[in-house]
Each structure stands twice: as C-alpha cells, then as structure tokens.
Design a protein around this motif. Structure first.
Motif, short mmCIF file in Angstrom:
data_model
loop_
_atom_site.label_atom_id
_atom_site.label_comp_id
_atom_site.label_asym_id
_atom_site.label_seq_id
_atom_site.Cartn_x
_atom_site.Cartn_y
_atom_site.Cartn_z
N ASP A 69 -3.29 10.69 2.13
CA ASP A 69 -4.27 11.23 1.19
C ASP A 69 -3.74 11.05 -0.23
O ASP A 69 -2.85 11.77 -0.67
CB ASP A 69 -4.51 12.72 1.49
CG ASP A 69 -5.50 13.37 0.54
OD1 ASP A 69 -6.00 12.68 -0.39
OD2 ASP A 69 -5.78 14.56 0.71
N PHE A 70 -4.26 10.06 -0.94
CA PHE A 70 -3.86 9.79 -2.33
C PHE A 70 -4.96 10.23 -3.30
O PHE A 70 -5.07 9.71 -4.40
CB PHE A 70 -3.58 8.30 -2.52
CG PHE A 70 -2.47 7.76 -1.66
CD1 PHE A 70 -1.25 8.42 -1.56
CD2 PHE A 70 -2.63 6.58 -0.97
CE1 PHE A 70 -0.22 7.91 -0.78
CE2 PHE A 70 -1.61 6.06 -0.19
CZ PHE A 70 -0.41 6.73 -0.09
N SER A 71 -5.78 11.21 -2.91
CA SER A 71 -6.94 11.60 -3.73
C SER A 71 -6.53 12.26 -5.05
O SER A 71 -7.24 12.12 -6.04
CB SER A 71 -7.85 12.53 -2.93
OG SER A 71 -7.17 13.71 -2.57
N THR A 72 -5.41 12.99 -5.08
CA THR A 72 -5.02 13.68 -6.31
C THR A 72 -3.70 13.19 -6.88
O THR A 72 -3.34 13.54 -8.01
CB THR A 72 -4.94 15.20 -6.08
OG1 THR A 72 -4.04 15.45 -5.01
CG2 THR A 72 -6.31 15.77 -5.76
N SER A 73 -2.95 12.41 -6.12
CA SER A 73 -1.70 11.82 -6.59
C SER A 73 -1.34 10.67 -5.67
O SER A 73 -1.90 10.53 -4.58
CB SER A 73 -0.56 12.86 -6.59
OG SER A 73 -0.25 13.23 -5.27
N SER A 74 -0.40 9.86 -6.10
CA SER A 74 0.06 8.76 -5.26
C SER A 74 1.50 8.42 -5.62
O SER A 74 1.96 8.72 -6.72
CB SER A 74 -0.84 7.53 -5.42
OG SER A 74 -0.78 7.05 -6.73
N PRO A 75 2.22 7.77 -4.70
CA PRO A 75 3.60 7.39 -4.99
C PRO A 75 3.65 6.39 -6.13
O PRO A 75 2.71 5.62 -6.34
CB PRO A 75 4.08 6.75 -3.68
CG PRO A 75 3.06 7.05 -2.66
CD PRO A 75 1.79 7.39 -3.37
N ASP A 76 4.76 6.40 -6.87
CA ASP A 76 4.96 5.41 -7.91
C ASP A 76 5.23 4.04 -7.32
O ASP A 76 4.93 3.01 -7.93
CB ASP A 76 6.11 5.82 -8.81
CG ASP A 76 5.81 7.11 -9.54
OD1 ASP A 76 4.73 7.20 -10.17
OD2 ASP A 76 6.64 8.04 -9.48
N ALA A 77 5.82 4.02 -6.14
CA ALA A 77 6.10 2.76 -5.45
C ALA A 77 6.16 3.04 -3.96
O ALA A 77 6.40 4.16 -3.53
CB ALA A 77 7.43 2.18 -5.94
N GLN A 78 5.91 2.00 -3.19
CA GLN A 78 6.00 2.12 -1.73
C GLN A 78 6.86 0.99 -1.18
O GLN A 78 6.86 -0.12 -1.72
CB GLN A 78 4.62 2.06 -1.09
CG GLN A 78 3.77 3.28 -1.41
CD GLN A 78 2.44 3.22 -0.73
OE1 GLN A 78 1.73 2.23 -0.84
NE2 GLN A 78 2.10 4.28 0.00
N LEU A 79 7.58 1.31 -0.14
CA LEU A 79 8.44 0.34 0.53
C LEU A 79 8.00 0.29 1.99
O LEU A 79 7.87 1.31 2.63
CB LEU A 79 9.90 0.81 0.44
CG LEU A 79 10.92 0.07 1.29
CD1 LEU A 79 11.13 -1.33 0.72
CD2 LEU A 79 12.23 0.83 1.31
N ASP A 80 7.74 -0.89 2.47
CA ASP A 80 7.35 -1.05 3.87
C ASP A 80 8.10 -2.27 4.39
O ASP A 80 7.85 -3.40 3.94
CB ASP A 80 5.83 -1.25 4.00
CG ASP A 80 5.35 -0.94 5.37
OD1 ASP A 80 5.27 0.26 5.71
OD2 ASP A 80 5.10 -1.88 6.14
N VAL A 81 9.02 -2.03 5.32
CA VAL A 81 9.89 -3.10 5.80
C VAL A 81 9.79 -3.22 7.30
O VAL A 81 9.93 -2.22 8.02
CB VAL A 81 11.37 -2.82 5.41
CG1 VAL A 81 12.27 -3.91 5.96
CG2 VAL A 81 11.50 -2.70 3.91
N GLN A 82 9.54 -4.42 7.77
CA GLN A 82 9.55 -4.72 9.20
C GLN A 82 10.89 -5.38 9.49
O GLN A 82 11.21 -6.42 8.92
CB GLN A 82 8.40 -5.65 9.58
CG GLN A 82 8.23 -5.86 11.05
CD GLN A 82 7.75 -4.61 11.77
OE1 GLN A 82 6.90 -3.88 11.26
NE2 GLN A 82 8.29 -4.34 12.93
N LEU A 83 11.70 -4.76 10.36
CA LEU A 83 13.02 -5.29 10.66
C LEU A 83 12.94 -6.26 11.82
O LEU A 83 12.27 -6.00 12.81
CB LEU A 83 13.97 -4.14 11.00
CG LEU A 83 14.09 -3.04 9.94
CD1 LEU A 83 14.93 -1.89 10.47
CD2 LEU A 83 14.69 -3.59 8.68
N ASN A 84 13.58 -7.38 11.69
CA ASN A 84 13.63 -8.38 12.76
C ASN A 84 14.95 -8.23 13.49
O ASN A 84 16.02 -8.41 12.91
CB ASN A 84 13.51 -9.79 12.20
CG ASN A 84 12.18 -10.02 11.55
OD1 ASN A 84 11.16 -9.58 12.05
ND2 ASN A 84 12.18 -10.69 10.42
N ILE A 85 14.87 -7.89 14.77
CA ILE A 85 16.10 -7.74 15.55
C ILE A 85 16.09 -8.69 16.73
O ILE A 85 15.11 -9.22 17.11
CB ILE A 85 16.32 -6.30 16.03
CG1 ILE A 85 15.12 -5.83 16.86
CG2 ILE A 85 16.55 -5.39 14.86
CD1 ILE A 85 15.36 -4.51 17.55
#
Length: 85
Positions: A69-85
């Motif tokens: 829910d980003f209706s009233t605020s949101s992160p300054d940055a997002q990190l999304d990492v898929q790890l390859n193992i």
C-alpha cells in the motif's frame, strides 16, 4: 552501509552496500529433518529503503502488505534481487 561520496551526491544518487550473511541456527528438537528438507532455498531478496526523513513505522507496515500500500507514502528506493544458485 551508505557510501557518502561527493560524486554520488552531486549526481543525486545514494549508493549503498548490502551484505547478506548466513550462519547455522539451532532448531527445537521437535523440528525434524523432514521439515528442514522442506524449507525452500533462499533465492529472492526484497528491500524497501527509507532514506531520511523517515516514514512512520505504520507506513512501513503498509509497504509490507501484499500488494503493498503506497497510497500515502512510498520507499525512496527498492531492491529486488533474484539469486542464482
């Protein structure tokens, strides 16, 4: 750990380094090998970064909902990492 260098600041970029460490965790005796074998591999990491001024804890909680829910605020940055193992 924030990298506080003039080059990044002048470009309006915040560079960070994130280190993930793992270590063994003692499990309760009732937690058997069959349950351990069913745990999925750690293959995905997601972070919502809140750079000062910080949002209130209630806002952070809203970001954790699925969908977030980003209706009233949101992160300054997002990190999304898929790890390859």
């Amino acid at each position: 750990e924030m990298a506080d260098e003039e080059l990044f600041e002048s470009a309006g970029i915040a560079a960070i380094e994130i280190t993930l460490e793992s270590y063994p965790v003692a499990l309760d005796e009732d937690y058997g090998q069959a349950q351990i074998d069913q745990l999925p591999d750690f293959t995905h990491a997601h972070a919502d970064l809140d750079i000062a001024p910080h949002a209130a804890p209630g806002e952070h909680a809203k970001w954790l909902h699925e969908p977030p829910d980003f209706s009233t605020s949101s992160p300054d940055a997002q990190l999304d990492v898929q790890l390859n193992i």
